[in-house]
Design an enzyme around this catalytic site. Structure first.
Site, PDB file in Angstrom:
ATOM      1  N   ILE A  89      -4.472 -18.346   2.230  1.00 53.03           N
ATOM      2  CA  ILE A  89      -5.303 -17.775   1.169  1.00 53.03           C
ATOM      3  C   ILE A  89      -6.609 -17.229   1.748  1.00 53.03           C
ATOM      4  O   ILE A  89      -7.419 -17.979   2.312  1.00 53.03           O
ATOM      5  CB  ILE A  89      -5.591 -18.832   0.079  1.00 53.03           C
ATOM      6  CG1 ILE A  89      -4.257 -19.416  -0.446  1.00 53.03           C
ATOM      7  CG2 ILE A  89      -6.421 -18.228  -1.055  1.00 53.03           C
ATOM      8  CD1 ILE A  89      -3.246 -18.383  -0.934  1.00 53.03           C
TER       9      ILE A  89
ATOM     10  N   ALA B 136      -4.780 -16.791  -5.145  1.00 55.00           N
ATOM     11  CA  ALA B 136      -3.894 -17.713  -4.428  1.00 55.00           C
ATOM     12  C   ALA B 136      -2.499 -17.717  -5.032  1.00 55.00           C
ATOM     13  O   ALA B 136      -2.262 -18.344  -6.071  1.00 55.00           O
ATOM     14  CB  ALA B 136      -4.498 -19.115  -4.453  1.00 55.00           C
TER      15      ALA B 136
ATOM     16  N   GLU C 289       9.325  -5.187   4.995  1.00 55.77           N
ATOM     17  CA  GLU C 289      10.709  -5.327   4.527  1.00 55.77           C
ATOM     18  C   GLU C 289      10.756  -5.472   3.003  1.00 55.77           C
ATOM     19  O   GLU C 289      11.673  -4.966   2.350  1.00 55.77           O
ATOM     20  CB  GLU C 289      11.370  -6.541   5.196  1.00 55.77           C
ATOM     21  CG  GLU C 289      11.610  -6.391   6.691  1.00 55.77           C
ATOM     22  CD  GLU C 289      10.329  -6.530   7.519  1.00 55.77           C
ATOM     23  OE1 GLU C 289       9.308  -7.021   7.004  1.00 55.77           O
ATOM     24  OE2 GLU C 289      10.351  -6.129   8.705  1.00 55.77           O
TER      25      GLU C 289
ATOM     26  N   GLN D 272      -2.447   2.620  24.626  1.00 55.37           N
ATOM     27  CA  GLN D 272      -1.745   3.226  25.760  1.00 55.37           C
ATOM     28  C   GLN D 272      -2.611   4.297  26.429  1.00 55.37           C
ATOM     29  O   GLN D 272      -2.659   4.391  27.654  1.00 55.37           O
ATOM     30  CB  GLN D 272      -0.424   3.843  25.251  1.00 55.37           C
ATOM     31  CG  GLN D 272       0.589   4.137  26.330  1.00 55.37           C
ATOM     32  CD  GLN D 272       1.227   2.869  26.895  1.00 55.37           C
ATOM     33  OE1 GLN D 272       1.009   1.783  26.392  1.00 55.37           O
ATOM     34  NE2 GLN D 272       1.975   3.023  27.970  1.00 55.37           N
TER      35      GLN D 272
ATOM     36  N   GLU E 191       0.334  -9.014   1.253  1.00 58.25           N
ATOM     37  CA  GLU E 191       0.595  -8.260   0.003  1.00 58.25           C
ATOM     38  C   GLU E 191       1.958  -7.577   0.017  1.00 58.25           C
ATOM     39  O   GLU E 191       2.106  -6.445  -0.430  1.00 58.25           O
ATOM     40  CB  GLU E 191      -0.549  -7.286  -0.290  1.00 58.25           C
ATOM     41  CG  GLU E 191      -1.795  -8.039  -0.707  1.00 58.25           C
ATOM     42  CD  GLU E 191      -2.984  -7.169  -1.004  1.00 58.25           C
ATOM     43  OE1 GLU E 191      -2.809  -6.095  -1.576  1.00 58.25           O
ATOM     44  OE2 GLU E 191      -4.106  -7.582  -0.644  1.00 58.25           O
TER      45      GLU E 191
END
Ligand SMILES: Cc1cc2nc3c(=O)[nH]c(=O)nc-3n(C[C@H](O)[C@H](O)[C@H](O)COP(=O)(O)OP(=O)(O)OC[C@H]3O[C@@H](n4cnc5c(N)ncnc54)[C@H](O)[C@@H]3O)c2cc1C
Length: 393
Positions: free
Chosen positions: A165, A132, A373, A342, A369
């Site tokens: 969590i 956590a 970015e 698709q 995790e």
């Protein structure tokens, strides 16, 4: 490049490379057999909490978690297990991954007593763990954590919350990163082991688009003994970062498992679907779609293998390459699953069909995790301003 026909749980061509050793190839073969035989146990039906606990016990009984207590780190093996389980089912991978994530800080930073008390049960799958770190106002920015840990004469008192969590509500023990020093900042963070039955610890389950045991935690005057400290006081940030750096590539491995399944299902569909007097797979644009998917599977598998090999060999580059592997493999898997939907057309959108489930399940891998970015920021930070990183290393 492997041909489109050769895909299965693993790409045997990539497994044959010197990045892997014979025991990894044997492990991969055993995993495939075991997963096939235990599909009923591994595939989630009913509440995700019950599925996760059932899978955990099955994994423990079969010895797939034994490394948590005994063996030295083998990240190539860990990646192979995640890839195989994700190929079968989201929750199977989830149960394995969160248990490994939760046990790793105890293995690496726990005292002998903490390891003896917790790791055998975690390795047997009878004791469930959670890790956590995140809070509602501090996800990507771990240094901004505010969960307060106040020192008392004989221990600690925790007040605050954690968010998103995994294994919340089913975990027996939580590794919790809390603030023991001035903030915001990375230096005032410390790790604690918090038993789930600690008075004042409350769980609020959160339903996600891909069902799993997940929730928010509230700590309301949770009293912990001094021995609840994991590692050193003030060492919480490095513990969180080290564990996340190590596990990033394994998220890439799981992404690969989802992507291979989507690829195989779409290929089977395209080969049998009548279209314009032939089959869908005969159309050049559809073949080009499969070529793109195939390249993405290859690059993902190679990047995961590289970073896992590096960490197993103590390379200083593993953290950056772990970020590269996670970023590429999770983004690629998202594109592969989308392409597979698709190929299926409307049939790919039917609720609870394989494609619909994969479409929902793959999404979180680009966020947890360390989001894509954040991986970009990690990779960019390692590129010197005046040289290429290859010249610098
Ligand atoms: C399925 C699932 C399981 C999870 N399990 C756990 C768990 O077991 N334990 C735990 O501690 N946490 C867990 N999390 C939480 C997860 O780690 C966070 O969601 C993640 O770190 C992102 O934080 P956030 O959601 O607060 O988004 P934010 O940090 O608010 O980010 C929002 C957006 O801002 C972008 N952003 C943030 N920083 C930067 C930057 N430096 N540059 C550019 N863009 C940026 C992000 O990429 C994102 O797009 C889980 C999340 C999910 C979805």
């Amino acid at each position: 490049m492997a041909t489109a026909t050769s895909r299965s749980t693993f790409d045997t061509g990539i497994l044959a490379l010197p990045l892997y050793e014979d025991h990894h190839r044997e492990l991969a073969a055993r995993l495939v057999t075991w997963c096939d035989r235990h599909r009923d146990v591994l595939v989630g039906t009913g509440p995700p909490e019950a599925t996760c606990l059932r899978v955990l016990r099955a994994l423990g009984a079969a010895g797939w978690l034994a490394f948590l207590d005994r063996r030295p780190d083998d990240y190539r093996a860990l990646c192979l297990v995640r890839e195989a389980l994700a190929h079968v089912d989201d929750l199977a991978d989830h149960a394995f991954a969160i248990q490994a994530l939760a046990a790793t800080p105890i293995r690496r930073f726990g005292t002998d007593e903490q390891r003896r008390r917790l790791l055998p049960g975690m390795a047997e799958g009878t004791l469930c763990g959670a890790f956590a770190v995140s809070e509602e106002a501090a996800g990507s920015d771990v240094a901004a954590l505010t969960l307060d840990a106040r020192e008392t004469t004989d221990g600690w008192v925790l007040n605050g919350g954690k968010a998103w969590i995994a294994n919340a509500g089913i975990a027996d023990v939580y590794t919790v990163i809390a603030r023991t020093g001035p903030g915001p900042g990375a230096f005032g963070l410390t790790a604690f082991l918090v038993p789930a039955d600690t008075p004042g610890l409350h769980v609020e389950p959160v339903p996600m688009i891909a069902p799993r045991a997940l929730g928010h935690l509230a700590f309301d005057d949770c009293v912990l003994p001094a021995e609840a400290l994991l590692g050193r006081r003030g060492g919480g940030f490095p513990i969180a970062m080290e564990v996340l750096d190590r596990f990033r590539m394994t998220v890439g491995a799981a992404a690969l498992g989802f992507a291979r399944r989507a690829f195989d299902a779409a290929l089977a569909r395209a080969r049998e679907r009548p279209m314009l007097g032939g089959k869908l797979f005969d159309l050049p644009t559809v073949r080009a779609t499969f070529a793109d998917m195939d390249v993405r599977l290859d690059t993902s598998a190679l990047l995961v293998a590289r970073s896992a090999w590096e960490i197993d060999h103590g390379s200083p580059h593993y953290a950056r390459h772990s970020a590269v592997a996670k970023l590429h493999a999770t983004e690629a898997a998202q594109q592969i699953v989308d392409s597979a939907v698709q190929v299926f057309g409307a049939a790919g959108l039917v609720r609870d069909s394989l494609m619909e489930r994969l479409y929902r399940q793959i999404r979180s891998l680009r966020i947890y995790e360390g989001s894509s970015e954040v991986q970009q920021a990690v990779i960019a930070a390692a590129i010197p301003a005046d040289r290429t990183h290859r010249e610098a290393s």
